[in-house]
Write an enzyme that holds these catalytic residues in place. Sequence first.
Site, short mmCIF file in Angstrom:
data_model
loop_
_atom_site.label_atom_id
_atom_site.label_comp_id
_atom_site.label_asym_id
_atom_site.label_seq_id
_atom_site.Cartn_x
_atom_site.Cartn_y
_atom_site.Cartn_z
N GLU A 54 -45.56 8.56 -63.26
CA GLU A 54 -45.62 10.01 -63.50
C GLU A 54 -44.29 10.53 -64.05
O GLU A 54 -44.26 11.28 -65.03
CB GLU A 54 -45.97 10.73 -62.19
N LYS A 80 -45.85 7.30 -58.79
CA LYS A 80 -44.88 8.37 -59.07
C LYS A 80 -43.85 7.92 -60.10
O LYS A 80 -43.28 8.73 -60.83
CB LYS A 80 -44.17 8.82 -57.79
N GLU A 121 -44.53 14.30 -71.01
CA GLU A 121 -44.63 15.75 -70.75
C GLU A 121 -43.64 16.20 -69.68
O GLU A 121 -43.37 17.38 -69.56
CB GLU A 121 -46.03 16.13 -70.26
N GLU A 173 -50.98 26.77 -57.35
CA GLU A 173 -52.35 26.22 -57.38
C GLU A 173 -53.31 27.18 -56.69
O GLU A 173 -54.46 27.34 -57.14
CB GLU A 173 -52.34 24.84 -56.69
N GLU A 219 -54.06 29.84 -59.10
CA GLU A 219 -54.91 29.27 -60.15
C GLU A 219 -56.36 29.21 -59.67
O GLU A 219 -57.29 29.57 -60.40
CB GLU A 219 -54.40 27.87 -60.51
N SER A 226 -56.39 20.89 -61.84
CA SER A 226 -55.40 21.97 -61.80
C SER A 226 -54.31 21.64 -62.81
O SER A 226 -53.95 20.47 -62.99
CB SER A 226 -54.80 22.06 -60.40
N CYS A 286 -50.96 10.17 -49.06
CA CYS A 286 -49.65 9.58 -49.40
C CYS A 286 -49.04 8.79 -48.24
O CYS A 286 -48.27 7.85 -48.48
CB CYS A 286 -48.66 10.68 -49.80
N CYS A 324 -51.90 16.66 -57.61
CA CYS A 324 -50.63 16.17 -57.03
C CYS A 324 -50.49 14.66 -57.13
O CYS A 324 -49.39 14.14 -57.08
CB CYS A 324 -50.55 16.49 -55.54
#
Lengths: 570, 153
Positions: free
Chosen positions: A359, A356, A364, A277, A280, A317, A502, A297
């Site tokens: 996710e 999560k 993907e 990142e 990037e 990102s 988190c 994230c």
Amino acid sequence: MVELKINNQTVQAEEGKTILEVARENNIDIPTLCHYPDLHIHSECRVCVVEDNWGNLVTACSTTVRDGMEVKTNAPRVLESRRVVTELMLANHDTNCTMCEKNLQCELQRLASNLGIQENRFGSVWEKKEIDDHNPSVVRNPNRCVKCGRCIEVCKEVQGINVIDYMNRSHETSVEPTYGRYLSFEDCTFCGQCSSVCPVAAITEKDETDKVWEVLHDEKKHVIVQVAPAVRVSLGEEMGQEPGSIVTEQMVAALKKLGFDRVFDTDFTADLTIIEEGHELIERVKEGNALPMMTSCCPGWISYVEQNYPDLIDNLSTCKSPQQMFGALAKTYYAEKEGINPEDLFVVSMMPCTAKKFEAAREEMSVIGDDPDVDVVLTTRELGRMIRQMGIEFDRLDKTPFDNPFGITTGAAAIFGATGGVMEAALRTVSEVVNEKPLEKLDFETVRGMNGIKEAEIELGGNKVKVAVAHTLSQARKVAEDVRKGKSEYAFIEVMACPGGCIGGGGQPYGTTNATREERIRSTYQVDSEMEFRKSHENPAIDQLYKEYLEKPLGHRSHKLLHTHYIKRN
Amino acid sequence: MSVLQNILKQNPKSEDYLIETLLSLQDAKDEPCISEEEIADIAEYYGISPTRVSSVASFYTLLSLRPRGKHVVQVCRDVPCYLNGSENILEAVKEALGCDIGETTADGLFTLEETSCLGNCDGSPSVRIGKKTYENLDSQKVKEIISGYREAK
């Protein structure tokens, strides 16, 4: 100051405080149900009634103290009134407590027990209603709901989404999405904050512990686990220790006892995230492309952008989250290195987060065939449940370090769990890579702490660059609106959906408040300060990974394994 | 411009006007109810969630999210009316309409509902049909009133 009497005890109190606050300051407890620290007072449940010297039954949570007031918190009339409202709630409740996820952790059960309720004079009018378990993250069970309104308040005020609300009125009241739809059809981000404030089991994480027990006893499977940075400062609390207890090495020991073949640290891929990142960001700043860049994230934040700000998808990102980078590397690099068929490899995550789970289930997130990179995600609460099921005495465990190769980590990764942590970790690396000299001070204090939106300015290659950090989706919305209008002055924005980041996630121990969040944040920075390496680019294991496998940041293999794309939703 | 868009324009663009908007919209329609689509449009206009709009709409007995008949017959079920015999009134209305609470007659002319206090306790028992409140009722009177509506159509 005012002077009043509570149960004949004379007490001094600050003007404007409520009876409940003053009573608790003086070690007199008054039971509550709908009341929750950090949320507005609604006085919905009437459990906290007390009697004043004017003959009124008043709710202690919302009535302010007055001079000359005489309060009885346990008069017979008070106790009877509490029993009536509790029995009324139980009359419209699935009271099969032993078959409930919240058994022994339920606030209604505790209340009924403390009030000595042995039978319900109102009988039962409860009728079974449909349970919504049509998403990977949370389960909404209206049969357990007591309509306290905590979840509504969190969803509406803290997150600014308002997916659920009161419907209808009086005894027909329910808490649900519009037209009683499933959460998966709505703008729910599965942040799970509703589940963490629910006093009963009306909204819970989707329990997947059985799947994990099963593979742990399947001899053909090589089962590995990764643990998120935020779990090491909250699992202790789940196991009955003080908020903010740091239990990293006991946690590893417990996971080994549960039967995991290897116990790895998500901090390792957090370091990797910073390298990818960070590069990037450097590239985007150089080219002036899709700025400000926004962190990726947090799966709650990603869903929020996909649903509400699809025009800002390019600003996100492309880096996968540390959880998913771990999954992708486990099924490729690790499997190759250890000579394991990826089909026999089972990857479990221990996360502070319910989103999560969503996710990991995204299409993907699969680098080998159709198999998910991360097979099962458990929350801190589910991990606690497994430890209790196994009968492990958590406090008596020996300290055990993480396994390699994903066990060497830095302080920069450890702070991912707190709001501002990803930003600070990125700044440590980006500034040293661009400026080619060591930072004088590693601590970026302005991006730390519980303020909703925080800013910092750093010098990169002679230019001043502004960055921002937001947590909770209601704060994130403000930042995103500015970006949409082209008014944002930042180059880089970190967003975490949950209050405090988190460490305050929707999968963390029940009863999480801003006060416990502060404790976990303090411990998080303590973990960082005690680490040998404190910058991601100084992690020798990351260096080796690039040499052995990935070649270079943003390289061909990185793109395939560590980066992703996003989809416009709704 | 649609009916809804016209109504939305009549008030300042603030969530505070939500109830007003819902009432005006329902009045302007032949079928006295708010549709799912309208909920979504109103939510988008005020920048609030559809859940919030349906929460408000489902709370008030004046508003309905379900399609209803042309005339909505609401029998007050609060205490003063109850003490003056609202039970009998309800039974009489059920008999006259041939449908139960929450149901619409087969010809689509009437929907029967219960309501909380109509603010007409001095004339209890009371029934509201559409926007008109009828008071000091007995079984016979209420049946005649309903016949009147049926004949007028």
